[in-house]
Design an enzyme around this catalytic site. Structure first.
Site, mmCIF file in Angstrom:
data_model
loop_
_atom_site.group_PDB
_atom_site.id
_atom_site.type_symbol
_atom_site.label_atom_id
_atom_site.label_comp_id
_atom_site.label_asym_id
_atom_site.label_seq_id
_atom_site.Cartn_x
_atom_site.Cartn_y
_atom_site.Cartn_z
ATOM 1 N N GLY A 84 0.813 -1.213 0.000
ATOM 2 C CA GLY A 84 0.000 0.000 0.000
ATOM 3 C C GLY A 84 0.842 1.256 0.000
ATOM 4 N N SER A 85 0.137 2.369 -0.123
ATOM 5 C CA SER A 85 0.846 3.647 -0.260
ATOM 6 C C SER A 85 1.239 4.214 1.091
ATOM 7 C CB SER A 85 -0.051 4.642 -0.989
ATOM 8 O OG SER A 85 -1.145 4.976 -0.159
ATOM 9 N N CYS A 86 0.819 3.569 2.187
ATOM 10 C CA CYS A 86 1.052 4.198 3.498
ATOM 11 C C CYS A 86 2.028 3.456 4.402
ATOM 12 C CB CYS A 86 -0.274 4.388 4.217
ATOM 13 S SG CYS A 86 -1.287 5.629 3.410
ATOM 14 N N PHE A 87 1.711 2.208 4.775
ATOM 15 C CA PHE A 87 2.554 1.539 5.785
ATOM 16 C C PHE A 87 4.032 1.507 5.388
ATOM 17 C CE2 PHE A 87 -0.781 -1.295 8.125
ATOM 18 C CZ PHE A 87 -1.461 -0.156 8.494
ATOM 19 N N ASP A 143 5.449 5.126 5.362
ATOM 20 C CA ASP A 143 5.394 5.829 6.647
ATOM 21 C C ASP A 143 6.360 5.218 7.658
ATOM 22 O OD1 ASP A 143 3.555 7.474 5.497
ATOM 23 O OD2 ASP A 143 1.809 6.687 6.572
#
Ligand SMILES: NC(=O)c1ccc[n+]([C@@H]2O[C@H](COP(=O)([O-])OP(=O)(O)OC[C@H]3O[C@@H](n4cnc5c(N)ncnc54)[C@H](O)[C@@H]3O)[C@@H](O)[C@H]2O)c1
Length: 430
Positions: free
Chosen positions: A263-266, A269
């Site tokens: 995904g684009s986050c975990f 980030d």
């Protein structure tokens, strides 16, 4: 209130549509003209449950419109939400180019605004960014933060696949504020939301977002490490997770072992927090392991495949599921990307299927065969790998396996179909 959302992606669009549903007048701004045109026609540019219907409703009622004209959108807004991307650069640092550019565009519009307005950073940014990067750019408008305009940092916790619902019914709303007046104006925007509101400082709000994503990623890598032990012991990690998750201090959520998080986050980030810790002379021992476990986990399915076929040259392999999770067409950092790469590197012939993400995956892997359904993907293959647990894969039947050269399904995600045990194997379960 008049609200302008700068950046109409996986966060900005559900947020804009959700705010329009709550009675606000919303302008969605994007530099992508195609997206803007689609939105104004009531068409949804991304796949997200419930969003096309709501978008159609709020656009036809005149509560939401899209534009490429940031200046006018900012001039007319009581609140401006910055929701542009903050991707990772090659070294894992946060790339602030989009947020800086968007802040410059917003500053131009602020010059023409008569009266107070609050600018809100909704993008995920490392602690200090709002204060040290965004405010100085906005002040190029000639206005002073905390006096002539308000500034807040309001992290977004929605998940792709359930983005609209998550935005409308969040567990909490975190408002990081430069001063009380800024926070009060943003709190007004959320007055119709039924969620606890936490008011805090700018840096605290920025770190709450990173710490939240990092603990969820940590739970996943933790259960995957336990799962790898379960695989060796021949026991089921899901039974272990159920037993652990019954403890209310732990909770069962995010203990589904499998082929790792994407995904684009975990991934971005956690990496950004690692870099930020290093810059601040804190050794990120836990978070580095979270990433290391996750990187290895993504290609474990291929290792398991090699136990059945030590030489993958010319073996036909079906990859089922390409998005990083079900319910979205987003393939950013999807485990399917390195899995397909590894299969190609080892000489296998890949057939791939996904209900929503094929067009996106074609950009990454244009040279494999894509099929229009999972049945066609499985036909005449030596094995199938389940990489995303789309519900439709639960319908795979013994009849489907009979069309394969050899019935063999390796599960990177836990499935609930009714197949013979000898034909299937889990990544971290028997
Ligand atoms: N995707 C998620 O699930 C999620 C969840 C929570 C938080 N976030 C964070 O929210 C932010 C946005 O993420 P996303 O996934 O929506 O990104 P995205 O890439 O889907 O969307 C960003 C949009 O901003 C537009 N844009 C870029 N520069 C612009 C400019 N100067 N003016 C107007 N538009 C511009 C792009 O064209 C694009 O449509 C990121 O910081 C991300 O980390 C994402």
């Amino acid at each position: 209130m008049n609200i302008s959302v700068i950046g109409t992606g996986y966060v900005g669009l559900p947020a804009g549509a959700g705010l329009a549903k709550h009675g606000h007048q919303v302008t969605c701004v994007d530099i992508d003209e195609d997206k803007v045109e689609k939105i104004n026609n009531g068409e949804c540019p991304i796949f997200e449950k419930g969003l096309p219907e709501l978008l159609d409703e709020v656009v036809s009622e005149g509560k939401l419109e899209a534009t490429t004209d940031t200046k006018t959108a900012v001039k007319n807004a009581d609140i401006v939400l910055l929701a542009v991307g903050t991707p990772m650069d090659e070294e894992g640092n946060i790339n602030l180019d989009y947020i800086k550019q968007a802040s410059e565009d917003v500053a131009e519009g602020m010059k023409e605004r008569n009266g107070y307005q609050t600018i809100v950073v909704k993008s995920t940014v490392v602690p200090g960014t709002t204060e040290n990067e965004v405010i100085p750019i906005l002040e190029q408008s000639g206005k002073k933060a905390g006096e002539d305009f308000g500034i807040c940092m309001n992290p977004e916790f929605l998940r792709e696949g359930t983005a609209l619902n998550d935005f409308l019914e969040p567990d909490r709303i975190v408002i990081g504020e430069l001063d009380e007046k800024s926070g009060e104006q943003l709190e007004k925007m959320y007055s119709n939301f039924n969620a606890p509101i936490m008011r805090t400082g700018l840096k605290e709000a920025e770190l709450i977002k990173y710490a939240s994503n990092s603990i969820l990623a940590t739970k996943i890598s933790f259960i995957n490490e336990v799962g790898n032990l379960c695989k060796e012991l021949g026991i089921d990690v899901y039974e272990v997770a159920d037993g652990v998750g019954m403890d209310h201090r732990v909770k069962r959520d995010f203990l589904d072992s499998g082929a790792g998080f994407g995904g684009s986050c975990f991934p971005k980030d956690v990496r950004a927090l690692i870099k930020f810790m290093e810059e601040n002379k804190v050794e990120p021992r836990i978070l580095q392991s979270v990433i290391d476990v996750n990187v290895d986990q993504k290609t474990k399915l291929v290792e398991q495949l090699e136990q059945h076929y030590p030489d993958l040259t010319d073996k036909k392999v079906a990859v089922l599921g390409l998005s990083f999770k079900p319910g979205t067409d987003d393939i950013r950092k999807s485990p399917a990307i390195p899995i397909i790469q590894e299969l190609k590197d080892k000489g296998a012939k890949v057939k791939a299927y996904d209900p929503k993400a094929i067009e996106n995956m074609k950009q990454k892997h244009p040279d494999i065969q894509y099929t229009s359904n999972y049945k066609k993907a499985l036909e005449n293959t030596d094995a199938g790998l389940i990489v995303t647990d789309w519900p439709e894969f639960n319908s795979i039947s013994r009849k489907d396996l009979k069309t394969m050269k050899r019935p063999l399904l390796l599960e990177g995600r836990r499935m609930e179909y009714d197949l013979d045990e000898e034909d299937t194997a889990g990544i971290t379960w028997p």
